[in-house]
Write an enzyme that holds these catalytic residues in place. Structure first.
Site, mmCIF file in Angstrom:
data_model
loop_
_atom_site.group_PDB
_atom_site.id
_atom_site.type_symbol
_atom_site.label_atom_id
_atom_site.label_comp_id
_atom_site.label_asym_id
_atom_site.label_seq_id
_atom_site.Cartn_x
_atom_site.Cartn_y
_atom_site.Cartn_z
ATOM 1 N N ARG A 179 -5.534 -0.525 -9.155
ATOM 2 C CA ARG A 179 -5.879 -1.556 -8.157
ATOM 3 C C ARG A 179 -6.841 -0.900 -7.171
ATOM 4 N NH1 ARG A 179 -1.279 -4.939 -5.324
ATOM 5 N NH2 ARG A 179 -2.933 -6.499 -5.122
ATOM 6 N N ASP A 212 -4.118 -2.365 3.866
ATOM 7 C CA ASP A 212 -4.346 -1.702 2.575
ATOM 8 C C ASP A 212 -5.391 -0.607 2.693
ATOM 9 O OD1 ASP A 212 -3.313 -4.589 1.868
ATOM 10 O OD2 ASP A 212 -2.821 -3.222 0.222
ATOM 11 N N LYS A 256 -3.824 -8.424 3.223
ATOM 12 C CA LYS A 256 -3.666 -9.642 2.413
ATOM 13 C C LYS A 256 -4.535 -10.792 2.922
ATOM 14 C CE LYS A 256 -1.760 -9.967 -0.589
ATOM 15 N NZ LYS A 256 -2.455 -9.750 -1.902
ATOM 16 N N ALA A 277 0.798 -1.232 0.000
ATOM 17 C CA ALA A 277 0.000 0.000 0.000
ATOM 18 C C ALA A 277 0.835 1.289 0.000
ATOM 19 C CB ALA A 277 -0.974 -0.036 1.177
HETATM 20 O O1 MRU Z 1 -1.213 -7.665 -3.171
HETATM 21 P P1 MRU Z 1 -0.131 -6.937 -2.443
HETATM 22 O O2 MRU Z 1 1.174 -7.659 -2.431
HETATM 23 O O3 MRU Z 1 0.008 -5.497 -2.893
HETATM 24 O O4 MRU Z 1 -0.644 -6.899 -0.939
HETATM 25 C C1 MRU Z 1 0.078 -6.176 -0.003
HETATM 26 C C2 MRU Z 1 -0.439 -6.308 1.369
HETATM 27 O O5 MRU Z 1 -1.472 -6.882 1.632
HETATM 28 C C3 MRU Z 1 0.328 -5.594 2.438
HETATM 29 O O6 MRU Z 1 0.223 -6.278 3.654
HETATM 30 C C4 MRU Z 1 -0.221 -4.186 2.601
HETATM 31 O O7 MRU Z 1 -0.275 -3.515 1.379
HETATM 32 C C5 MRU Z 1 0.578 -3.400 3.543
HETATM 33 S S1 MRU Z 1 2.196 -3.089 2.923
HETATM 34 C C6 MRU Z 1 3.058 -2.224 4.073
#
Ligand code: MRU
Length: 347
Positions: A89, A234, A245, A46
């Site tokens: 996204r 996110d 995630k 994020a």
């Molecule tokens: O699909 P991704 O790899 O972008 O998912 C990322 C995550 O879920 C992270 O845990 C979240 O963005 C926090 S990153 C500091």
């Protein structure tokens, strides 16, 4: 090395799809490339998406200005292209936040847009340091231990930000302070951000850790393998519900069952006060290919359907603490985001 930066008039980013086998920096000069890099997760996480969004607007503005020649900057065209980037996204609010923040400077011209993007980059670096310090102190306080064993999912390290990271940044801070006994990253199906990226980062920082498969996480928590669980986010809704995630919610349920603190670490830019609760958060479905195969090899029979949510939402009741760069909120104890004041950054 920064995960994403602005170098000589273009975005440079580490191509995360190649890790852990190859460390390669990509130079991105055009919007379609950037959108593609975001969608195929060459740049992801994020906070890094927030910086990519803001720098993307700088890239758009420079291209529109160059195409216009001597005429005035076509701001409507910049906004039209920025809308495409904003939607690359849907779940991480940081992407639209970064785009929108850069756009607020559009009336002052291309240089002002770029300045704002660089400010967002610098703020992200400072925020990660502050979250690390707050999170490490809080962990010792909540667990009553000087040395802790922690579990985490996905990748929330320097690769998900500009430098250091959020939840993994706390783990790094614990390590630097002599307080990390062991980390347990989950591999994070289907794209293995934990196995490919977090394990790579933990190894580079020489942290003690063992990688576990996703489905072992909840069981191992019940067996007392970890003193705390850290995740990133996110999007954090106004009531504290947190999208992260897929697999985070199961860990939160198991942490509650095991009596282990469950801590969300994310910058204020991930807080979305315009979304009342997690029920309103759009969850990206990434389609079938990630579920039916891996790395180009089909693992499931042909002709089947799939459901592939990239994220889940952990209800605020299951969250012991949300740590940002400027405050600690305790949703599980009834605190709300609007009720906890901001504090200065820690460095
Ligand atoms: O699909 P991704 O790899 O972008 O998912 C990322 C995550 O879920 C992270 O845990 C979240 O963005 C926090 S990153 C500091």
């Amino acid at each position: 090395m920064r995960t994403i930066d602005w170098v000589d008039g273009a975005i440079e980013l580490i191509d995360q799809t190649l890790l852990p086998h190859r460390l390669e920096v990509r130079r991105v000069t055009e919007l379609p490339e950037l959108i593609d890099d975001i969608q195929r997760l060459a740049v992801r996480g994020a906070p890094a998406l927030g910086v990519a969004g803001a720098m993307g607007v700088a890239l758009i503005a420079a291209a529109v200005e160059a195409a216009n020649g001597d005429e005035e900057l076509d701001r409507d065209e910049v906004r039209r292209q920025a809308a495409l980037l904003r939607e690359a996204r849907p779940t991480a609010v940081n992407l639209s936040w970064g785009v929108d923040r850069a756009l607020t400077k559009l009336d002052r011209g291309t240089a002002a847009v770029l300045d704002e993007a660089l400010t967002i980059r610098d703020e992200d670096i400072a925020a990660c340091v502050s979250m690390g310090l707050r999170g490490a102190d809080l962990t010792r306080e909540l667990t009553g231990k000087d040395r802790v064993r922690v579990m985490t999912i996905c990748n929330t390290g320097s690769l998900a930000t500009v430098e250091r990271g959020t939840a993994l940044g706390v783990i790094q801070t614990l390590l630097e302070q002599g307080s990390l006994e062991e980390a347990f990253p989950l591999e994070t199906r289907p794209l293995l951000q934990g196995a490919r990226l977090t394990a790579w980062e933990l190894q580079r920082m020489e942290a003690p850790f063992r990688l576990i498969i996703d489905s072992a996480g909840p069981f191992l928590l019940s067996r007392g393998i970890a003193d705390a669980v850290f995740i990133g986010a996110d999007r954090i809704a106004a009531n504290g519900d947190s999208a992260n995630k897929i697999g985070s919610f199961s860990l939160a349920l198991a942490a509650k069952h095991a009596g282990v603190p469950f801590i969300v670490v994310a910058p204020e830019s991930t807080v979305d006060m315009s979304t009342a609760s997690g029920a309103a958060i759009e969850i990206e479905d990434r389609g079938s290919a990630e579920v039916t195969g891996f790395g180009g090899t089909r693992t499931a029979p042909e002709g089947i359907g799939t459901v592939n949510p990239a994220f889940d939402v952990t209800p605020h009741e299951l969250i012991t603490a949300i740590v940002t760069e400027r405050r600690v909120i305790l949703p599980g104890s009834g605190q709300t985001l609007s009720g906890v004041p901001f504090e200065p950054l820690r460095s």
